[in-house]
Design a protein around this motif. Structure first.
Motif: not given
Length: 372
Positions: A34-43
């Motif tokens: 979930n953290v990695l997906i959040t970073f992907a969407i955010d950045t």
């Protein structure tokens, strides 16, 4: 109980690494994804999409390897099978104010067990938790009745029963009653103290005990007297082949270390004896089943899950369910159960992943504190 890992219990192609890191590893994997997906969407950075895909592939590749390519790497080879019959009654063992509850329970158990023995010839018959809502040994006439049936069946029986010590305390007990024990009980002058009996260690909070107050009565006005021994029972099948089975009772399936201790004690498979009737047809019983599935994968042990009212079923060492009995029906299910000797990494080191991740976390905190 609310560990994130249980959300992944049915995703067998992503949760097989529980035999290495347990539910702690699965929870870490889910949160990290979930953290990695959040970073992907955010950045919008491609590297995080790559990291996310890699994180999923790691779990998938390990699971495919275990499930299809090399299952023996998880459970070893040369494992034998034993036939087990689950007896699902349709009566709540803790039902109150019913003068006929004992007779109803006995009638269902005897008729279903008769049918199981006659049609399937099992090596072990498993009854639900507290299937006898009274002591097995205090009443000689009832003990003799139980012994006669076990001798006639010539089959080992896993029995759950309750000892009410006084008006406010009780013991939740279980044992494997063998035909040999039943047959020689009188001639060898066997007493209850001579019999190996498993005593439930972990009860349901607020119902069987009050958290942080061991001597307080629960909301039900009674408290569980806890056991502490991870007993393993030995029984023989018709051809004198012997098996080691551990009995565990209901809420204990929520304690990963507890089930691992049973396997470390030598259990080749586990019987889970439950009382799920009070859940009704709600997600509660299904939620408990997710606990059982992950316990099977963590320890690579088959589990014969017997519950009054359901959900009664068999779970193989990879978390696959078979031989399930429909909810709230008085019925039986007889299946072969794999007896495994090999112990998983998690079984041998249940706290390893927690210690490892905690050490890394505190190391990082110290590093960034020094670096300000």
């Amino acid at each position: 109980m609310l560990n994130i890992a249980y959300t992944q219990a049915h995703l067998l192609y992503f949760n097989q690494f529980a035999d290495l890191a347990g539910i702690w590893g699965i929870a870490f994997w889910v949160i990290s994804l979930n953290v990695l997906i959040t970073f992907a969407i955010d950045t919008k950075a491609k590297k995080y999409y790559l990291f996310s895909a890699t994180w999923v592939l790691i779990a998938l590749i390990y699971s495919v390897w275990i499930l299809h390519i090399n299952p023996s790497s998880a459970i070893g080879s040369g494992n034998t099978k034993t036939k087990v019959s689950l007896i699902q009654t349709n009566i709540d063992s803790y039902a109150e104010n019913d003068s006929l509850i004992v007779q109803k329970t006995l009638n269902q158990i005897i008729s279903l067990s008769d049918s199981a023995v006659r049609t399937h010839k099992p090596d072990l018959v498993v009854l639900p938790e507290a299937s006898f809502p009274f002591s097995l040994f205090k009443d000689k006439s009832f003990l003799d009745f139980a012994r006669r049936n076990i001798v006639n069946w010539n089959t080992n029986v896993a029995i759950g029963y309750v000892n009410y010590e006084d008006s406010t305390s009780f013991k939740n007990l279980a044992l494997v009653f063998t035909p040999q024990l039943a047959y020689f009980w009188d001639s060898l002058k066997i007493k209850e103290a001579d019999v190996k009996i498993y005593q439930k260690e972990f009860g349901l909070p607020f119902i069987e005990f009050m958290p942080y107050c061991e001597n307080c009565n629960s909301l039900k006005g009674r408290r569980l007297i806890k056991g502490s021994e991870p007993y393993t029972f030995l029984y023989a099948k018709a051809r004198s082949e012997k098996f080691k089975v551990a009995l565990s009772i209901c809420w204990e399936q929520t304690y990963p270390n507890k089930i691992a201790s049973l396997v470390r004690d030598g259990a080749e498979y586990i019987t889970m004896m439950n009382n799920d009737s009070w859940f009704g047809k709600t997600p509660g019983a299904k939620y408990l089943l997710s606990f059982t599935k992950l316990r099977a994968i963590e320890n690579r042990r088959a589990i014969a899950r017997c519950s009054n009212g359901g959900i009664s079923c068999f779970i193989d060492p990879f978390g696959k369910i078979y031989g399930e009995i429909p909810w709230f029906t008085a019925n039986i299910s007889s299946q072969d159960v794999l007896a495994v000797n090999k112990k998983s990494f998690y079984t041998k080191h249940p706290s390893f992943f927690v210690i490892l991740i905690s050490s890394i976390m505190f190391g990082l905190i110290l590093y960034f504190w020094i670096k300000k």
